[in-house]
Enzyme design. Sequence first.
Site, PDB file in Angstrom:
ATOM      1  N   GLU A   1     107.088  46.325  63.731  1.00 17.17           N
ATOM      2  CA  GLU A   1     107.417  47.154  62.571  1.00 17.17           C
ATOM      3  C   GLU A   1     107.153  48.612  62.952  1.00 17.17           C
ATOM      4  OE1 GLU A   1     106.071  45.685  58.580  1.00 17.17           O
ATOM      5  OE2 GLU A   1     104.911  44.309  59.835  1.00 17.17           O
TER       6      GLU A   1
ATOM      7  N   ARG B   1      96.070  35.413  69.742  1.00 10.80           N
ATOM      8  CA  ARG B   1      95.999  36.870  69.792  1.00 10.80           C
ATOM      9  C   ARG B   1      94.981  37.331  70.813  1.00 10.80           C
ATOM     10  NH1 ARG B   1      95.495  39.589  63.957  1.00 10.80           N
ATOM     11  NH2 ARG B   1      93.395  38.796  64.197  1.00 10.80           N
TER      12      ARG B   1
ATOM     13  N   LYS C   1      95.685  49.428  61.454  1.00 13.03           N
ATOM     14  CA  LYS C   1      96.332  50.737  61.247  1.00 13.03           C
ATOM     15  C   LYS C   1      95.682  51.499  60.100  1.00 13.03           C
ATOM     16  CE  LYS C   1     100.575  49.041  61.036  1.00 13.03           C
ATOM     17  NZ  LYS C   1     100.554  47.704  61.660  1.00 13.03           N
TER      18      LYS C   1
END
Length: 704
Positions: free
Chosen positions: A78, A340, A350
């Site tokens: 994204e 991950r 973020k």
Amino acid sequence: MADTPEEPKISKRQAEKDAKKAAAKAAKAATKANAPPKPAAAAATPSAEPVDPFKQGWLRGVYNEKPLEQVHTRFPPEPNGYLHIGHAKAITVNFGFARSYGGVCNLRFDDTNPSKEEERYFTSIKEMVHWLGFEPHKITYSSDEFDKLYELAEELTRRGKAYICYCSPAEVKKGRGQLGGGEYGPRTACAHWTRSVEENLEELRGMRDGKYKPGEVVLRMKQYLATKPEEYEINDEDAPATKKEKEKLKALSDNPALWDAAAYRVTKSSHHHRTGDKWKIYPTYEFTHCIVDALEDITHSLCTVEFETLRPAYNWLLEALDMKDEGSDKKGPMQREYGRLNVEGTILSKRRIAMLVEGTIIGDAPVSNETADGVAGDLEELTLAEEGDDEPEAASEVTKAVTSGTGRKIPPAVGGWDDPRLFTLVALRRRGVPPGALKKFVLDLGVTKANANTMTHSLDSSIRTYLERTVPRLMLVLDPIKVTFQNLPNDYLEEREVPFDPKDKEKGTHKVPFTKTIYIDQDDFREEDDSDFFRLSSGQSVGLLNAEFPIRCVSFSKDPSTGKVNEIIAEYGKEIPAGRARIHWVGESGAYKSPVKAEARIFNSLFKTQKPNELDWKNGGYHDDLNRDSLVTYPNAMIECGFNHIQENAPWPKEEGEANGSKEKSSVRFQGLRTAFFCLDADSTDDRVILNRIVSLKEDTGKK
């Protein structure tokens, strides 16, 4: 007094080393000459091929599930923020997997939320993929498919598998049985669930044409929210096949990802950077991702393990639109999930990095865009954490950076998203971490279903090992003391021939000047002798790296304003005792443009704790745990003149990413002998050299 030599001399110690090497070489040759000949079969055995990590273990198993002549993958970020170290794994896995199986990988921007997307993120993401050494087969955008996506939304509605919902966020949570804390109660269908196809199509078109404001309405997929427990209750008389079907239905209906997820919503900001003002509504991730995978002919959709709960929803939508056969991966894309990369001691969220970069005001934050988008935002929450977060957190629980207010004002903690104390990819690049080192770190940890949890010191160790043999070595003095030799003439000059790497002749050699004036580091001198201190002290001697003879301190003087030693008077020559160690130095010579003056920046952990994600981010407690020594600057550092050659011949290493044409200032890397690994900072100019420490040396602790 030592005489000026006509040519570089070889020290006694170096001569002894050369003699030992020559003797060992001769002995090895003699042994080889007397050894019996090898069997012919052994002599003909080919050398072992390097192991391809993408053709081993879990990744090999994924390929075997769907073996194709040409694999087609994608990396679909994204464009609403900068990539971080976790994305290095995603990029490496998707591009590397495709390349190993003769395929290609797209870079696809999932640009379906114009409220959060900015051009700087698109640019940075492209740069990071290229920096890591990968070339996309195509650069695509989900927005390229907006017309087709809307067409398919109408088709899904026409098939009775989507409906318009006017519920408030509170009503949605109640219908989904959300009790808080991850607990769920009985679920009930939305009041609008039974509306006719015609009504739903009419209202969907009304959404498209701007009839509704953000948060008022959403298109939801008609999945398993309305499934009743009695539909999958197993009875004694049920046949085995019936029991199996009911078990499958129960598993699907118990998955929150299938509780009628949102497909289209009205966003607060409707202007899109690529499609302008054409659209008033935009598709969600859950609707877009799988469809665009199918439209781009993706064969293997590889994503991180938290998306495993979304796989049934991924398949459901493709099956509902005949883009995938029920229960089969033969047609359409196959989704599989790997663990991950989690590096303890880092902040990857973020939202939290934005607080560190921009500063924030605690206790007076406005309503965020996420909550303003209403029910769509609620439906998109599901149970997923943002990549980098330890736990899912609602946007309203994290204070946003604001420009006015009466709350507690917390200043920025770092200089930007590329601050070397962060673990964004732009920050790691600026810090000087080679892209090849990051990829090796990812692959050494392995790619499996399990999350790869590691520590920052493990990352540092991996980077250090990678740099050890791939970058040249130079002498660098961080905090210099001037040393003047009273027994040498003013024009004294020795040209010392020094290798850039003693163990790698391919890196070549260079000449450094040894003159009447040199500089050593403050850490290498003590005013009083100490039996536990092996370097230079008053009245004692020490050896010099790459110089023929030792030096001895005769006297020293201090700067009255600082109290620090600012000059040492010393002697140099073969009559000086060897000392117990050898230290580095930089000579002063106008002819050699030595020393090269620089500012050196030493970066340490940004936080005192090793678990910064557990700090109080809601109330600003994270700021109290900041390490005030996370940046230490040496404004008067000096580098030997070999630095000019290193700078002209970058990148170092000569492989991986940067060698493909994207030569950054940070690719000027070297090992400062006895100091650390360094690179050139992005702020450096022709007149001002700024260095960043990449990682320390093993010998940093306990050095005598």
